[in-house]
Scaffold this motif. Sequence first.
Motif, short mmCIF file in Angstrom:
data_model
loop_
_atom_site.label_atom_id
_atom_site.label_comp_id
_atom_site.label_asym_id
_atom_site.label_seq_id
_atom_site.Cartn_x
_atom_site.Cartn_y
_atom_site.Cartn_z
N THR A 194 25.25 -41.53 -67.12
CA THR A 194 24.78 -42.91 -67.05
C THR A 194 25.67 -43.68 -66.08
O THR A 194 26.73 -43.19 -65.66
N LEU A 195 25.25 -44.89 -65.75
CA LEU A 195 26.11 -45.75 -64.92
C LEU A 195 27.42 -46.08 -65.63
O LEU A 195 28.44 -46.27 -64.97
N ALA A 196 27.39 -46.10 -66.94
CA ALA A 196 28.65 -46.30 -67.69
C ALA A 196 29.62 -45.15 -67.43
O ALA A 196 30.84 -45.36 -67.33
N ASP A 197 29.09 -43.92 -67.30
CA ASP A 197 29.93 -42.78 -66.96
C ASP A 197 30.52 -42.94 -65.55
O ASP A 197 31.70 -42.65 -65.33
N GLY B 181 24.77 -36.97 -61.62
CA GLY B 181 24.14 -36.88 -62.93
C GLY B 181 23.33 -38.12 -63.28
O GLY B 181 22.32 -38.03 -64.00
N THR B 182 23.75 -39.26 -62.78
CA THR B 182 23.02 -40.50 -63.04
C THR B 182 21.70 -40.53 -62.30
O THR B 182 20.67 -40.95 -62.82
N THR B 183 21.73 -40.05 -61.07
CA THR B 183 20.54 -40.12 -60.22
C THR B 183 19.64 -38.90 -60.36
O THR B 183 18.53 -38.90 -59.83
N GLY B 184 20.12 -37.86 -61.04
CA GLY B 184 19.32 -36.66 -61.22
C GLY B 184 19.19 -35.82 -59.97
O GLY B 184 18.23 -35.07 -59.81
N HIS B 185 20.15 -35.92 -59.07
CA HIS B 185 20.07 -35.18 -57.80
C HIS B 185 20.26 -33.69 -57.96
O HIS B 185 19.99 -32.95 -57.03
N GLU C 249 35.03 -36.48 -59.66
CA GLU C 249 34.37 -36.71 -60.95
C GLU C 249 33.44 -37.92 -60.88
O GLU C 249 32.40 -37.93 -61.55
N VAL C 250 33.79 -38.91 -60.06
CA VAL C 250 32.89 -40.05 -59.84
C VAL C 250 31.60 -39.55 -59.21
O VAL C 250 30.49 -39.91 -59.65
N ILE C 251 31.73 -38.72 -58.20
CA ILE C 251 30.56 -38.19 -57.51
C ILE C 251 29.70 -37.36 -58.46
O ILE C 251 28.47 -37.48 -58.48
N ALA C 252 30.34 -36.54 -59.27
CA ALA C 252 29.59 -35.72 -60.23
C ALA C 252 28.82 -36.61 -61.21
O ALA C 252 27.66 -36.33 -61.54
N ALA C 253 29.45 -37.69 -61.66
CA ALA C 253 28.77 -38.60 -62.57
C ALA C 253 27.60 -39.31 -61.87
O ALA C 253 26.53 -39.50 -62.47
N LEU C 254 27.79 -39.67 -60.62
CA LEU C 254 26.71 -40.31 -59.87
C LEU C 254 25.54 -39.35 -59.66
O LEU C 254 24.38 -39.74 -59.81
#
Length: 115
Positions: free
Chosen positions: A65-68, A52-56, A45-50
């Motif tokens: 967001t980085l908060a996520d 999503g943060t970077t738009g990959h 879930e950390v990776i999924a959020a990252l």
Amino acid sequence: MNAARTNALILAVSAWIDSAPENSTRPPEALLWGRVAKVGEEAGEVIAALVGTTGHNPRKGHSHTLADVERELLDTAMTALAAVAHLHAGEPEPPDLLALLEAQVLAVAHRAGLA
């Protein structure tokens, strides 16, 4: 931070998971595997959020967001500490999880030449 309260809450969450009706019939080894595997799930879930943060993922764009990312990292840490609590569930005295974490932090800092 109230370390005693935090430790007690992590122990309570761990005991709550262990006592869930779904877990009452699981063999101890299966329950342990489930608790440790959950740490890996949370890391995913950390990776999924990252991502999503970077738009990959162009299909999803910037969905986090980085908060996520921070919240998911903390969920992973909490899940790992609860799994450690599970390892000690049968002992007469509950572990001081934050003291165990501090000892690990100091060991890593020592290996890095920082302590």
